[in-house]
Design a protein around this motif. Structure first.
Motif, short mmCIF file in Angstrom:
data_model
loop_
_atom_site.label_atom_id
_atom_site.label_comp_id
_atom_site.label_asym_id
_atom_site.label_seq_id
_atom_site.Cartn_x
_atom_site.Cartn_y
_atom_site.Cartn_z
N ALA A 210 14.94 15.95 0.47
CA ALA A 210 14.39 14.59 0.57
C ALA A 210 13.03 14.72 1.25
CB ALA A 210 15.32 13.70 1.38
N ILE A 211 12.06 13.91 0.80
CA ILE A 211 10.68 14.06 1.27
C ILE A 211 10.19 12.71 1.79
CG2 ILE A 211 8.34 14.77 0.67
CD1 ILE A 211 9.64 16.16 -1.82
N ARG A 212 9.69 12.70 3.01
CA ARG A 212 9.10 11.48 3.58
C ARG A 212 7.69 11.77 4.05
NH1 ARG A 212 9.53 9.00 9.40
NH2 ARG A 212 9.03 6.81 9.04
N THR A 213 6.74 10.99 3.55
CA THR A 213 5.37 11.07 4.07
C THR A 213 5.05 9.74 4.75
OG1 THR A 213 4.50 10.42 1.90
CG2 THR A 213 4.48 12.76 2.43
N VAL A 214 4.36 9.82 5.87
CA VAL A 214 3.96 8.62 6.61
C VAL A 214 2.45 8.68 6.82
CG1 VAL A 214 4.23 7.28 8.73
CG2 VAL A 214 6.19 8.52 7.79
N SER A 215 1.76 7.65 6.36
CA SER A 215 0.31 7.58 6.52
C SER A 215 -0.04 6.63 7.65
CB SER A 215 -0.34 7.10 5.21
OG SER A 215 -0.24 8.09 4.21
N GLU A 216 -0.69 7.16 8.65
CA GLU A 216 -1.17 6.36 9.78
C GLU A 216 -2.67 6.14 9.61
OE1 GLU A 216 1.01 5.23 11.77
OE2 GLU A 216 2.68 6.64 11.84
N VAL A 217 -3.07 4.90 9.42
CA VAL A 217 -4.50 4.60 9.29
C VAL A 217 -5.11 4.64 10.68
CG1 VAL A 217 -6.21 2.93 8.54
CG2 VAL A 217 -4.07 3.19 7.25
N LEU A 218 -5.99 5.61 10.90
CA LEU A 218 -6.64 5.76 12.21
C LEU A 218 -7.93 4.95 12.29
CD1 LEU A 218 -6.16 9.61 12.75
CD2 LEU A 218 -4.58 7.74 13.27
N SER A 219 -8.56 4.76 11.13
CA SER A 219 -9.80 3.99 11.07
C SER A 219 -9.90 3.38 9.69
CB SER A 219 -11.01 4.88 11.35
OG SER A 219 -12.21 4.14 11.25
N SER A 220 -10.25 2.09 9.63
CA SER A 220 -10.26 1.39 8.34
C SER A 220 -11.61 0.77 8.04
CB SER A 220 -9.18 0.30 8.34
OG SER A 220 -9.28 -0.50 7.18
N ASN A 221 -12.16 1.16 6.90
CA ASN A 221 -13.33 0.47 6.35
C ASN A 221 -13.30 0.63 4.84
OD1 ASN A 221 -15.70 -0.85 5.87
ND2 ASN A 221 -17.03 0.72 6.74
N GLY A 222 -12.25 0.09 4.23
CA GLY A 222 -12.16 0.09 2.77
C GLY A 222 -11.30 1.19 2.20
N SER A 223 -10.42 0.81 1.29
CA SER A 223 -9.63 1.73 0.47
C SER A 223 -8.76 2.67 1.29
CB SER A 223 -10.55 2.55 -0.44
OG SER A 223 -9.81 3.26 -1.39
N THR A 224 -8.06 2.13 2.27
CA THR A 224 -7.15 2.96 3.04
C THR A 224 -5.95 3.40 2.20
OG1 THR A 224 -6.09 0.95 3.88
CG2 THR A 224 -7.77 1.97 5.27
N SER A 225 -5.56 2.58 1.21
CA SER A 225 -4.42 2.98 0.38
C SER A 225 -4.72 4.25 -0.40
CB SER A 225 -4.04 1.85 -0.58
OG SER A 225 -5.05 1.64 -1.55
N GLN A 226 -5.94 4.36 -0.90
CA GLN A 226 -6.30 5.56 -1.66
C GLN A 226 -6.56 6.74 -0.74
OE1 GLN A 226 -5.95 5.30 -5.24
NE2 GLN A 226 -4.95 3.67 -4.08
N ALA A 227 -7.02 6.47 0.48
CA ALA A 227 -7.13 7.54 1.47
C ALA A 227 -5.75 8.07 1.82
CB ALA A 227 -7.84 7.04 2.72
N SER A 228 -4.74 7.18 1.82
CA SER A 228 -3.38 7.64 2.11
C SER A 228 -2.83 8.48 0.97
CB SER A 228 -2.46 6.45 2.40
OG SER A 228 -2.15 5.72 1.25
N VAL A 229 -3.26 8.23 -0.27
CA VAL A 229 -2.90 9.09 -1.39
C VAL A 229 -3.45 10.50 -1.15
CG1 VAL A 229 -3.25 9.55 -3.85
CG2 VAL A 229 -2.74 7.23 -3.08
N HIS B 164 0.83 -1.21 0.00
CA HIS B 164 0.00 0.00 0.00
C HIS B 164 0.86 1.27 0.00
CE1 HIS B 164 -3.46 -2.34 0.11
NE2 HIS B 164 -4.05 -1.96 1.23
N GLY B 165 1.98 1.22 0.74
CA GLY B 165 2.87 2.37 0.75
C GLY B 165 3.46 2.63 -0.62
N ALA B 166 3.85 1.56 -1.30
CA ALA B 166 4.44 1.70 -2.64
C ALA B 166 3.43 2.23 -3.64
CB ALA B 166 4.99 0.35 -3.12
#
Length: 696
Positions: A427-446, A406-408
């Motif tokens: 250099a740029i680092r983003t970190v996505s922390e899923v706080l609540s999951s009910n479908g499509s967290t990868s696209q929410a991280s986008v 999902h990160g990739a």
């Protein structure tokens, strides 16, 4: 065992497949060669299923061996350690199209291991490993319902290229991998630079034409070497009887379970139903070890059918939405004062917090993989999904294959909009922390990452949004769902994630649970995904419409410029003397790359400029007529020595200290004085003569 070599083409290159010579004890094995790339693939199948296993225990491993590119591992033990992120991503690529092609009740352990033994930079081993995996499984005793083919496609100068070489990959605006059977597409993975929906669809179908050739090629291999397939273990009479009784008892109660649009209420009702059903059956079937598993899997299958029937017959989803309706969205940015950028993206019960951190280019990730040269990643996106995001009380674990995948995917989606190193030397680092999951967290991280990047002031060229599409297929009828939630992923036939900007697609990931989909379904899904992502993007832009003009006060300030590579040694000095002196004087960090690209980072803009001034003085060419500022470091009877930079010093002869006669050097300048001077002579030994213009 007989040895045989088969030959075909992959794009414009010859491919050979050798069977029977190596790894004789594997259930199915082959060596796939294309130019100097050689991949060994082995498949093994357990004789029987493990007790209590009610799923397909398929494991796929893509093993990177650095000897394949003539490298010795850099670790302490000088051997390969845990799989790299790249190896894990390729393992997932191989796994995803294979998994739907096994019988539902086949529960024997299956292992597929793909090992690149030699890698040619012009022939990527990934697609060859996917082809080899299909061949190894097809000739093994596993009841694999393939074969499958796999193709990598590039788009160069508006032309699709199969199996692109290194130059084509570098020029391409599309990196597409497609896998499927002769009749349908099973898996799509793509990164792109704003490719429109029609072009993407044409690229996928172009790939499928090549896949069909690969499938036909494998038929002769299967005919010559295919083994008798293991039989799928049929369920015993007791299990069948229990399932039939469960269906009768829970049918109406399951309607009650599903008669609410609130997910938590459905989950509570479902748990109560399963508990009551187990209590009912345990009296008569206490000796059945896997009774609970039989009951739960039966209820799951019934739930799946009822959910699908509601969509097929009424066009209504579990939460009451229509097929194209997107869940409520809200966003916010700048919620964490000390981080360089932050954003929260919430869609229904899916919520992701993303942070953005900026650093020097020396903080880029270094990747030691199967590339000829050491690879660096300037942009890093990492995805974390802790157990609390689904309400589970479990221990935290290190990121697994899903998290890395999902990160990739989010990283791939955002890379095309990032500024260049020259435009934005961070250099740029983003970190996505899923706080609540009910479908499509990868696209929410986008989406969350886009918000965080803009909040951090990263000058992205355009915002990126993502959405996940689903599918319910019933005979010839297909129903494409926009913005699927978790249960629709579980009960549906497709998970199709699409990310992009207003002008085009930047990333795709598609997985199919049935035996493939056709062009019509793809076209509908792509067009609906575009409508959905533009709707989502509009919601995001209402919160922050463009990147902030100023960086966070806590972000490092960085300036960058280029110097002559031949002057790098002068800047560094013997044993780092010069560069360390600059760092000590200005309290900055300095990075110099081999090509002469210099970055200076610090908190004080004045000190950044001072460090640059010193470096400029070191590398500049001293010519007659040049006006410089320096510091008097020594005086003598015949004049004053002036430091122009850490590596350059000039002499003001006593006669050049003034237009008038000077009796003593110290009568005009002293050690420590800052002076403005003009260069009046540079001899062939590099000695510099100066004239005093002004004492500062």
């Amino acid at each position: 065992m007989e040895t045989k070599i088969y030959e075909t083409t992959y794009g414009d290159k010859k491919v050979t497949v050798e069977i029977g010579k190596y790894a004789m004890q594997a259930d199915g094995s082959c060596v796939v060669r294309c130019q100097d790339t050689v991949v060994l693939v082995n498949a093994t199948v357990a004789d029987k299923a493990r007790d209590g296993v009610d799923f397909l225990p398929l494991s796929v491993d893509y093993e990177e061996k650095l000897y394949a590119v003539g490298k010795i591992p850099g670790s302490y033990k000088r051997r390969e350690g845990k799989p790299s992120d790249k190896a894990i991503l390729v393992s997932r690529l191989i796994d995803r199209p294979l998994r739907p092609l096994f019988p539902k009740h086949f529960h024997n352990d299956i292992s597929v291991v793909a090992t690149p033994l030699s890698v040619d930079p012009d022939v990527s081993p990934e697609a060859l490993a996917m082809l080899g995996s299909s061949i190894a499984l097809s000739i093994s005793s596993a009841p694999f319902e393939g074969p499958t083919g796999a193709v990598n496609v590039a788009l160069v100068d508006n032309q699709f290229v199969i199996n692109p070489d290194a130059k084509a990959r570098e020029k391409s605006i599309l990196n597409l991998t497609v896998s499927g059977t002769h009749d349908a597409i099973l898996m799509v993975e793509a990164g792109a630079k704003f490719v429109d929906e029609d072009t993407m669809l044409n690229a996928i179908m172009f790939a499928h034409n090549e896949i069909q050739k690969q499938v036909e090629f494998q038929q002769q291999i299967i005919k010559d070497f295919g083994k008798v397939k293991k039989q799928v273990q049929e369920e015993d009479e007791t299990t069948v009887k229990i399932r039939d009784e469960v269906k009768k008892i829970v049918d109406k109660e399951l309607d009650f379970v599903l008669d609410t649009t609130i997910r938590e209420e459905r989950q509570n009702r479902d748990a109560i139903l399963k508990e009551k059903t187990l209590e009912h059956f345990i009296k008569d079937y206490a000796d059945v070890d896997n009774l609970e598993s039989i009951i739960n899997s039966t209820i799951y299958a019934m739930t799946r059918e009822k959910v699908r029937a509601k969509i097929i017959n009424k066009g209504v989803r579990l939460d009451g939405r229509s097929l194209d309706q997107i869940r409520p969205i809200w966003c916010e940015v700048g919620i964490l004062p000390r981080v360089h950028g932050s954003g929260v993206f919430t869609r229904g019960q899916t919520q992701v917090l993303t942070t953005c951190t900026l650093g020097m280019l020396s903080e880029m990730q270094v990747i030691d993989g199967l590339e000829e040269e050491e690879e660096h990643k300037r942009y890093m996106h990492q995805y974390n999904m802790p157990p609390y995001s689904t309400g589970e009380a479990k221990m935290l674990k290190t990121p697994g294959r899903r998290e890395i995948g999902h990160g990739a995917l989010a990283e791939r989606a955002l890379e095309p909009v990032l500024p260049t190193e020259e435009e934005f030397p961070y250099a740029i680092r983003t970190v996505s922390e899923v706080l609540s999951s009910n479908g499509s967290t990868s696209q929410a991280s986008v989406c969350g990452s886009t918000l965080a990047l803009m909040d951090a002031g990263v000058p992205i060229s355009s915002p990126v949004a993502g959405i996940a599409m689903g599918l319910i297929k019933d005979g010839n009828n297909t129903f494409v769902l926009t913005d699927i939630q978790g249960e629709e992923d579980f009960y549906g036939d497709m998970d199709f994630k699409v990310a992009g900007t207003e002008s085009g697609i930047t990333a795709i990931q598609m997985d199919i649970k049935i035996k493939g989909i056709d062009e019509d379904v793809l076209k509908i899904a792509l067009n609906k995904a575009k409508i959905g992502r533009l709707f989502i993007m509009d919601k995001m832009l209402q919160v922050i419409s463009c990147p902030r003009q100023e960086l966070s006060p806590y972000a490092p300030k960085i300036i960058s410029f280029n110097i002559d590579p031949d002057k790098i040694k002068d800047v560094i000095g013997s044993g780092g003397k010069n560069i360390n002196k600059i760092i000590e004087e200005t309290n900055v960090k300095i990075d110099i790359e081999d090509d002469g690209f210099v970055t200076i980072a610090g908190k004080d803009s004045n000190m950044l400029n001072r460090a640059k001034e010193i470096i400029d003085n070191i590398v500049m060419e001293i010519t007659v007529g040049l006006i410089l500022v320096g510091k008097v470091v020594k005086t003598s009877d015949f004049g004053a020595f002036v430091s122009l930079s850490p590596t350059k010093e000039g002499l003001i002869h006593i006669s050049k200290l003034s237009d008038k006669h000077v009796e003593k050097t110290e009568g005009v300048v002293n050690v420590g004085d800052k002076v403005k001077v003009e260069v009046i002579k540079v001899d062939n030994r590099g000695r510099i003569d100066l004239r005093l213009i002004q004492k500062l």
